[in-house]
Write an enzyme that holds these catalytic residues in place. Structure first.
Site, PDB file in Angstrom:
ATOM      1  N   TYR A 116       0.884  -1.172  -0.095  1.00  0.00           N
ATOM      2  CA  TYR A 116      -0.151  -0.004   0.153  1.00  0.00           C
ATOM      3  C   TYR A 116       0.817   1.134   0.072  1.00  0.00           C
ATOM      4  O   TYR A 116       1.898   1.236   0.458  1.00  0.00           O
ATOM      5  CB  TYR A 116      -0.930   0.041   1.180  1.00  0.00           C
ATOM      6  CG  TYR A 116      -0.472   0.242   2.371  1.00  0.00           C
ATOM      7  CD1 TYR A 116       0.067  -1.089   3.302  1.00  0.00           C
ATOM      8  CD2 TYR A 116      -0.552   1.439   3.084  1.00  0.00           C
ATOM      9  CE1 TYR A 116       0.608  -0.666   4.410  1.00  0.00           C
ATOM     10  CE2 TYR A 116      -0.132   1.668   4.589  1.00  0.00           C
ATOM     11  CZ  TYR A 116       0.388   0.420   5.196  1.00  0.00           C
ATOM     12  OH  TYR A 116       1.142   0.654   6.312  1.00  0.00           O
ATOM     13  N   TYR A 124      -4.175   0.421  -2.008  1.00  0.00           N
ATOM     14  CA  TYR A 124      -3.838  -0.973  -2.014  1.00  0.00           C
ATOM     15  C   TYR A 124      -3.569  -1.646  -3.115  1.00  0.00           C
ATOM     16  O   TYR A 124      -4.457  -1.521  -3.885  1.00  0.00           O
ATOM     17  CB  TYR A 124      -4.894  -1.492  -0.671  1.00  0.00           C
ATOM     18  CG  TYR A 124      -5.085  -0.579   0.617  1.00  0.00           C
ATOM     19  CD1 TYR A 124      -4.173  -1.181   1.455  1.00  0.00           C
ATOM     20  CD2 TYR A 124      -5.831   0.166   0.697  1.00  0.00           C
ATOM     21  CE1 TYR A 124      -4.118  -0.675   2.796  1.00  0.00           C
ATOM     22  CE2 TYR A 124      -6.060   0.938   2.084  1.00  0.00           C
ATOM     23  CZ  TYR A 124      -5.181   0.404   3.057  1.00  0.00           C
ATOM     24  OH  TYR A 124      -5.071   0.652   4.293  1.00  0.00           O
ATOM     25  N   ASP A 147      -3.972  -1.096  17.185  1.00  0.00           N
ATOM     26  CA  ASP A 147      -2.817  -2.191  17.206  1.00  0.00           C
ATOM     27  C   ASP A 147      -1.910  -2.343  18.370  1.00  0.00           C
ATOM     28  O   ASP A 147      -1.796  -3.347  19.006  1.00  0.00           O
ATOM     29  CB  ASP A 147      -2.396  -2.166  15.966  1.00  0.00           C
ATOM     30  CG  ASP A 147      -2.933  -2.133  14.828  1.00  0.00           C
ATOM     31  OD1 ASP A 147      -4.209  -2.427  14.888  1.00  0.00           O
ATOM     32  OD2 ASP A 147      -2.451  -1.683  13.640  1.00  0.00           O
TER      33      ASP A 147
HETATM   34  P1  ADP Z   1      -8.195   2.121  16.447  1.00  0.00           P
HETATM   35  O1  ADP Z   1      -6.810   2.525  15.991  1.00  0.00           O
HETATM   36  O2  ADP Z   1      -8.584   0.838  16.592  1.00  0.00           O
HETATM   37  O3  ADP Z   1      -9.585   3.129  15.856  1.00  0.00           O
HETATM   38  P2  ADP Z   1      -8.985   3.891  18.835  1.00  0.00           P
HETATM   39  O4  ADP Z   1      -9.024   5.216  18.131  1.00  0.00           O
HETATM   40  O5  ADP Z   1     -10.285   3.400  19.453  1.00  0.00           O
HETATM   41  O6  ADP Z   1      -8.459   2.575  17.942  1.00  0.00           O
HETATM   42  O7  ADP Z   1      -8.000   3.814  19.687  1.00  0.00           O
HETATM   43  C1  ADP Z   1      -7.392   2.863  20.567  1.00  0.00           C
HETATM   44  C2  ADP Z   1      -6.598   3.301  21.727  1.00  0.00           C
HETATM   45  O8  ADP Z   1      -5.775   4.411  21.721  1.00  0.00           O
HETATM   46  C3  ADP Z   1      -7.873   4.098  22.771  1.00  0.00           C
HETATM   47  O9  ADP Z   1      -8.167   3.254  23.529  1.00  0.00           O
HETATM   48  C4  ADP Z   1      -6.714   4.726  23.435  1.00  0.00           C
HETATM   49  O10 ADP Z   1      -6.094   4.033  24.523  1.00  0.00           O
HETATM   50  C5  ADP Z   1      -5.816   5.199  22.612  1.00  0.00           C
HETATM   51  N1  ADP Z   1      -6.170   6.597  21.896  1.00  0.00           N
HETATM   52  C6  ADP Z   1      -6.548   6.660  20.860  1.00  0.00           C
HETATM   53  N2  ADP Z   1      -6.875   8.365  20.745  1.00  0.00           N
HETATM   54  C7  ADP Z   1      -6.196   8.815  21.755  1.00  0.00           C
HETATM   55  C8  ADP Z   1      -6.106  10.166  22.164  1.00  0.00           C
HETATM   56  N3  ADP Z   1      -6.594  11.172  21.257  1.00  0.00           N
HETATM   57  N4  ADP Z   1      -5.615  10.346  23.415  1.00  0.00           N
HETATM   58  C9  ADP Z   1      -5.128   9.233  24.276  1.00  0.00           C
HETATM   59  N5  ADP Z   1      -5.366   7.905  23.806  1.00  0.00           N
HETATM   60  C10 ADP Z   1      -5.712   7.746  22.720  1.00  0.00           C
END
Ligand code: ADP
Length: 307
Positions: free
Chosen positions: A86, A100, A258
């Site tokens: 990608y 991709y 991840d």
């Molecule tokens: P994905 O990458 O699967 O979309 P999320 O956006 O829900 O997952 O984020 C995964 C984890 O990363 C969250 O549970 C949190 O622990 C951390 N995280 C994501 N965004 C933030 C942020 N702005 N501030 C602090 N921690 C974050």
């Protein structure tokens, strides 16, 4: 020594740096999780279960796994296929776009390599993680066989962990994705969903709804990620909201989920409590999003373990 397998796809990543110059690396959800787990928990045997090619980029991908101290015993080499690829480009406004080439990737053939011998070897492990992306890339004709193999691993005592990551373009229809996700959830001992992934498929838009949905599959350990919002867990009938510190300097959220998954599972395999595991995982994910790209600099992770 505890052991975990990450089953899925690692891709060749190309990133446009300026004009005609590109940077090249390797990334993919299960690979990212394996890297972060192993960096934080060096004493857990961490394997990637995937298929790559016989080409030079596959050779380098394998070296890259080894450089991260990931076990490559279950990285199989297909005779004619090559890894998926990608490209990340960034426009003048800083918006990233992804293109991709993965429809014929070697990783789609992984089930062909899971013969009785390999299943017997894998059956000695503690945990197997796969995601909605891992499921989507398995060839449709091989999915029934995948479920048979998963059942054998579960019967051998391997804990099954599923993250229902949803990527619409990898599925023929929403119904097909839902059917496969539900099958995966029925097998799962642990699930690590993000709220957003279930919104499109199920109209779910809160952590509580995710818990209710996952509970209907009888999953013992449910951990719901929701960006900067509290992580909600439901374990042994107990619902807990874990406050996390929002990051103000967000550079790139690629692989936040991840990193969270890898570090959470490493912590649990090391015997940490749910709340300790969530805090370590959130610290790792919060570190990753302050750096560009899927894989943050290695030194940053020393701080995670000291946190
Ligand atoms: P994905 O990458 O699967 O979309 P999320 O956006 O829900 O997952 O984020 C995964 C984890 O990363 C969250 O549970 C949190 O622990 C951390 N995280 C994501 N965004 C933030 C942020 N702005 N501030 C602090 N921690 C974050």
């Amino acid at each position: 020594m505890k052991s975990i397998y990450f089953l899925g796809e690692c891709m060749v990543e190309l990133r446009v740096l300026d004009g005609a110059t590109m940077g090249q690396s390797y990334a993919g959800d299960v690979y990212n999780s394996a890297v972060y787990l192993k960096r934080c928990f060096t004493d857990i045997a961490t394997s990637i279960v995937t298929a790559i090619g016989q080409d030079k980029l596959s050779d380098k991908m394998l070296s890259c796994f080894k450089n991260e101290n990931i076990n490559t015993q279950f990285v199989f080499r297909h005779n004619s296929k090559v890894p998926g690829l990608y490209l990340i480009d960034t426009d003048a406004q800083g918006e990233r776009s992804f293109t991709y080439w993965r429809s014929d990737a070697a990783a789609r053939k992984i089930v062909d390599f899971l013969d009785d011998d390999v299943i017997t070897q894998l059956g000695a492990g503690d945990m197997l993680f796969f995601s909605g992306i891992s499921l989507a890339v398995i060839e449709e004709s091989a999915r029934e066989q995948f479920w048979i193999r998963l059942e054998q691993l579960k019967a051998a005592g391997v804990k099954v962990v599923f993250d229902p990551n949803y990527r619409a373009r990898l599925w023929q229809s929403e119904d097909q994705a839902k059917q496969q996700f539900e099958r995966a959830l029925r097998f799962s001992d642990v699930t690590l969903p993000g709220v957003e992934d279930l919104t499109v498929l199920y109209g779910i838009d809160s952590a509580q709804q995710v818990i209710d949905f996952c509970q209907s599959f009888g999953i013992a350990e449910i951990v719901v990620k929701n960006g900067p919002e509290s992580v909600i867990t439901f374990v042994q009938g107990q619902l807990t909201a874990h406050h996390i510190t929002p990051v103000t300097n967000v550079v790139d959220t690629t692989s936040a989920g991840d990193a969270f998954n890898g570090v959470y599972l490493g912590a649990r395999l090391s015997g940490r409590s749910i709340s300790d595991a969530v805090q370590l995982a959130a610290t790792a994910a919060g570190t990753v999003i302050q750096h560009p790209g899927a894989i943050a600099p290695r030194d940053e992770f020393k701080k995670v373990m000291l946190a």
